[in-house]
Design a protein around this motif. Sequence first.
Motif, PDB file in Angstrom:
ATOM      1  N   PHE A   1       0.847  -1.189   0.000  1.00 47.03           N
ATOM      2  CA  PHE A   1       0.000   0.000   0.000  1.00 47.03           C
ATOM      3  C   PHE A   1       0.883   1.241   0.000  1.00 47.03           C
ATOM      4  O   PHE A   1       1.841   1.319   0.760  1.00 47.03           O
ATOM      5  CB  PHE A   1      -0.885   0.030   1.256  1.00 47.03           C
ATOM      6  CG  PHE A   1      -2.040  -0.938   1.225  1.00 47.03           C
ATOM      7  CD1 PHE A   1      -1.891  -2.217   0.752  1.00 47.03           C
ATOM      8  CD2 PHE A   1      -3.282  -0.551   1.684  1.00 47.03           C
ATOM      9  CE1 PHE A   1      -2.945  -3.103   0.723  1.00 47.03           C
ATOM     10  CE2 PHE A   1      -4.358  -1.430   1.669  1.00 47.03           C
ATOM     11  CZ  PHE A   1      -4.189  -2.708   1.189  1.00 47.03           C
TER      12      PHE A   1
ATOM     13  N   SER B   1      -2.098   7.084   5.512  1.00 50.41           N
ATOM     14  CA  SER B   1      -3.258   6.221   5.246  1.00 50.41           C
ATOM     15  C   SER B   1      -2.853   4.829   4.797  1.00 50.41           C
ATOM     16  O   SER B   1      -3.612   3.875   4.988  1.00 50.41           O
ATOM     17  CB  SER B   1      -4.149   6.874   4.184  1.00 50.41           C
ATOM     18  OG  SER B   1      -4.800   8.009   4.704  1.00 50.41           O
TER      19      SER B   1
ATOM     20  N   ARG C   1      -6.201  -2.350   8.173  1.00 49.46           N
ATOM     21  CA  ARG C   1      -7.646  -2.558   7.974  1.00 49.46           C
ATOM     22  C   ARG C   1      -7.912  -3.748   7.063  1.00 49.46           C
ATOM     23  O   ARG C   1      -8.760  -4.609   7.365  1.00 49.46           O
ATOM     24  CB  ARG C   1      -8.271  -1.292   7.386  1.00 49.46           C
ATOM     25  CG  ARG C   1      -9.773  -1.405   7.146  1.00 49.46           C
ATOM     26  CD  ARG C   1     -10.327  -0.114   6.543  1.00 49.46           C
ATOM     27  NE  ARG C   1      -9.735   0.182   5.253  1.00 49.46           N
ATOM     28  CZ  ARG C   1     -10.118  -0.354   4.090  1.00 49.46           C
ATOM     29  NH1 ARG C   1     -11.104  -1.253   4.075  1.00 49.46           N
ATOM     30  NH2 ARG C   1      -9.531  -0.024   2.967  1.00 49.46           N
ATOM     31  N   VAL C   2      -7.197  -3.824   5.957  1.00 47.06           N
ATOM     32  CA  VAL C   2      -7.417  -4.910   5.008  1.00 47.06           C
ATOM     33  C   VAL C   2      -6.961  -6.244   5.595  1.00 47.06           C
ATOM     34  O   VAL C   2      -7.627  -7.274   5.431  1.00 47.06           O
ATOM     35  CB  VAL C   2      -6.700  -4.603   3.675  1.00 47.06           C
ATOM     36  CG1 VAL C   2      -6.719  -5.816   2.755  1.00 47.06           C
ATOM     37  CG2 VAL C   2      -7.359  -3.411   2.984  1.00 47.06           C
TER      38      VAL C   2
ATOM     39  N   ASP D   1      -4.672   1.526   6.280  1.00 46.74           N
ATOM     40  CA  ASP D   1      -5.412   0.610   5.412  1.00 46.74           C
ATOM     41  C   ASP D   1      -4.745  -0.748   5.285  1.00 46.74           C
ATOM     42  O   ASP D   1      -5.417  -1.751   5.044  1.00 46.74           O
ATOM     43  CB  ASP D   1      -5.625   1.246   4.038  1.00 46.74           C
ATOM     44  CG  ASP D   1      -6.793   2.224   4.035  1.00 46.74           C
ATOM     45  OD1 ASP D   1      -7.649   2.113   4.926  1.00 46.74           O
ATOM     46  OD2 ASP D   1      -6.841   3.094   3.159  1.00 46.74           O
TER      47      ASP D   1
ATOM     48  N   GLY E   1      -7.374   7.918  10.577  1.00 50.85           N
ATOM     49  CA  GLY E   1      -7.656   6.547  10.966  1.00 50.85           C
ATOM     50  C   GLY E   1      -7.683   6.373  12.475  1.00 50.85           C
ATOM     51  O   GLY E   1      -7.007   7.104  13.204  1.00 50.85           O
TER      52      GLY E   1
ATOM     53  N   SER F   1     -11.076   3.983   8.810  1.00 46.37           N
ATOM     54  CA  SER F   1     -10.301   4.997   8.098  1.00 46.37           C
ATOM     55  C   SER F   1     -11.198   5.790   7.162  1.00 46.37           C
ATOM     56  O   SER F   1     -12.243   5.306   6.703  1.00 46.37           O
ATOM     57  CB  SER F   1      -9.165   4.351   7.302  1.00 46.37           C
ATOM     58  OG  SER F   1      -9.671   3.568   6.239  1.00 46.37           O
ATOM     59  N   THR F   2     -10.771   6.996   6.871  1.00 50.14           N
ATOM     60  CA  THR F   2     -11.487   7.855   5.926  1.00 50.14           C
ATOM     61  C   THR F   2     -10.528   8.915   5.400  1.00 50.14           C
ATOM     62  O   THR F   2      -9.353   8.953   5.780  1.00 50.14           O
ATOM     63  CB  THR F   2     -12.719   8.505   6.591  1.00 50.14           C
ATOM     64  OG1 THR F   2     -13.517   9.139   5.599  1.00 50.14           O
ATOM     65  CG2 THR F   2     -12.303   9.553   7.611  1.00 50.14           C
ATOM     66  N   ARG F   3     -11.055   9.767   4.534  1.00 51.20           N
ATOM     67  CA  ARG F   3     -10.239  10.837   3.946  1.00 51.20           C
ATOM     68  C   ARG F   3     -11.140  12.039   3.747  1.00 51.20           C
ATOM     69  O   ARG F   3     -12.124  11.955   3.016  1.00 51.20           O
ATOM     70  CB  ARG F   3      -9.641  10.373   2.612  1.00 51.20           C
ATOM     71  CG  ARG F   3      -8.639  11.342   1.999  1.00 51.20           C
ATOM     72  CD  ARG F   3      -8.012  10.688   0.763  1.00 51.20           C
ATOM     73  NE  ARG F   3      -6.934  11.495   0.205  1.00 51.20           N
ATOM     74  CZ  ARG F   3      -7.087  12.426  -0.719  1.00 51.20           C
ATOM     75  NH1 ARG F   3      -8.302  12.676  -1.189  1.00 51.20           N
ATOM     76  NH2 ARG F   3      -6.054  13.108  -1.181  1.00 51.20           N
TER      77      ARG F   3
END
Length: 376
Positions: A167, A172, A179-180, A176, A369, A267-269
């Motif tokens: 990634f 982020s 998260r994944v 992520d 996150g 998480s977000t953006r």
Amino acid sequence: MSRDVVITGYGLVSSAGEGVDAALDVLRGGARPRLDETSFAPYPVHPASAIELDRQIPKKSDQRQMEPWQRLGVYAAGLALDHAGAKDDAALKARMHLIVAAGGGERDYAVDGQILTRIREAADPGVFLNERLMSDVRPTLFLAQLSNLLAGNISIVHGVTGASRTFMGEESAGVDALRVARARIASGQNDIVLVGGSYNAERPDSLLIYAMGGFLWQGPFSPVFERPQAGGGFILGSGGAFVVLESREHAQGRGARALASLSAVASTRTRREPGAVASSLQALWREAGVARPDLVVSGATGVAMPTSEERDALQGLARDVVPLAIGDAMGHTIEMQAPAGVALAAALIARDEASEAAVTAIGHWRGEGVVRLTRA
């Protein structure tokens, strides 16, 4: 299907030294943060600590062909495998998946310097830049900079040969990656995943980019949450951080100790308008199901707006809990910031010093996150 996901091993190397204890010693005031204030003045960096590479990368030929960020990552990955009791289990590592958060490789500084010097005099800077990129940046050099080489070297050195993913995307990427990895284990797609990242702060090209963006802290060391009052900025740090995630059943089946549960990763953006970071953090807090944490490990950068909003939001979300800002111990490590925070939180939970922890990773420019850990 939703299985419990636990942490069974972690590995951390930072400017503070090898292991979580070295970083915690700095965070708790037992040691001073290591800082290099002269090599890249006026910008300080937290330099890589001295480690015996032979302990985790036995072949000198492997060490020589890696760049510094790869060596740090491969070393930390080896520590995590050791801690999880997986290092000597070839069959387990053959089906272990790998998810890495990483940026680009080292640059050819001579070529960069020539381009930056001559582009000022070019009649058409865009045309000049394209010509130089086509002729001066060799394909073989570019291949040596691929971010997924860290995953490749972990596979070669440690024998982790399941599927791998890399990634990219600054802070982020680390969130992520976790998260994944967690989602794949919880859903039953995987049983065990090695996940983490690394960063080399001692690079003129990285410092140049962040300095041009106005993100770097200048001058003597200052704690992360105090920097916004003086204009803000981060101090880059070198290091590597990896954790081993497993389903609870898989860990029990091989007799591995569950150090902590990785309960949620959100998480977000968002666009960085005033108040956006605070609102985003509050929403992620709810999404991750954080209830009454007795530990907050913050990946705050020190950049003025996001850091001040995170500080103020945490005062309402986690009353009476003083956040541990990992940047105070090891600097800002970009992609590895979230995995490093998870490693520190898991260590404190495993020692019964906390029962619920929240790890934050608020990017210096974009990306937010929250990771929730609980007792296993």
